[in-house]
Write an enzyme that holds these catalytic residues in place. Sequence first.
Site, PDB file in Angstrom:
ATOM      1  CG  LEU B  14      -2.298   0.583   1.146  1.00 37.98           C
ATOM      2  CD1 LEU B  14      -2.940   0.452  -0.218  1.00 37.98           C
ATOM      3  CD2 LEU B  14      -3.178   0.010   2.213  1.00 37.98           C
ATOM      4  CG  HIS B  15       2.920   2.051  -3.713  1.00 39.75           C
ATOM      5  ND1 HIS B  15       2.932   2.954  -4.739  1.00 39.75           N
ATOM      6  CD2 HIS B  15       2.289   0.964  -4.193  1.00 39.75           C
ATOM      7  CE1 HIS B  15       2.338   2.433  -5.793  1.00 39.75           C
ATOM      8  NE2 HIS B  15       1.937   1.226  -5.489  1.00 39.75           N
ATOM      9  CB  ALA B  16       2.600   7.441  -1.992  1.00 40.26           C
TER      10      ALA B  16
END
Lengths: 150, 89
Positions: B14-16
């Site tokens: 769940l990266h930016a």
Amino acid sequence: MHLAELTDPELIFPDIKGSDGDGVLRELAERLAALGHVRKAEVLFQRLREREELGSTALGRGVAVPHCRLQGLSELLVAIGVCRDGIDFAAEDGEPVRVFFLVVSPNNAAAEHLHCLAAISKWVKNGRLPRLLELEEPDEIYRWIDDSND
Amino acid sequence: MIVHTVKLTNRLGLHARAAAKLVHLAGQFSAEITLALDGESVDAKSILGILLLAAVQGSDLTLSCDGVDEDSAATALTDLIESRFGEPE
């Protein structure tokens, strides 16, 4: 992971002059290259630009987390650039960005990168930013970041 | 209220950018939507909240939707996560 562990007073720039997003990213890239943390400022700048083109890294509340991966880096680093006038960085909340947390990660550091973004988010969410904007010296800013970790 | 578990399968977690897509989609529903991982529960309409989870590939996220459009919210958000946010791996 604490934010203070990821940065260093040397990587805190309280006087970023850029007048637009590209100008800020370029200045941060040049400063990191001048300190020897990255080899070529232009390569870092282009990687950061490419990432912004996919969507702004502004998080709201006057903060952005421009980031990229860079080959040859030995460890993740976080530089902090303060732009007192605020920059339009296409934030969802419309707030100009005053503090840029620039995150440069080595390849294959996905988990570390996520924990770094989490540390930044937690710090901002806990309302630590306004005090930072009152400080002017890198050492003071670093101390505040260290003291306000929780 | 609908509560179920969704596995995060994209390589980067769940990266930016994935978080921004999720927040944008969640914002289109009036239901209260939360994501939880390892006992931490956050508002799925806040990017600062989502990033706090530091959810890596393989994480089992608990998605909760509560409100008049909870069914469509749960379906849309589950689809987004299961489709790896449109990422190739």
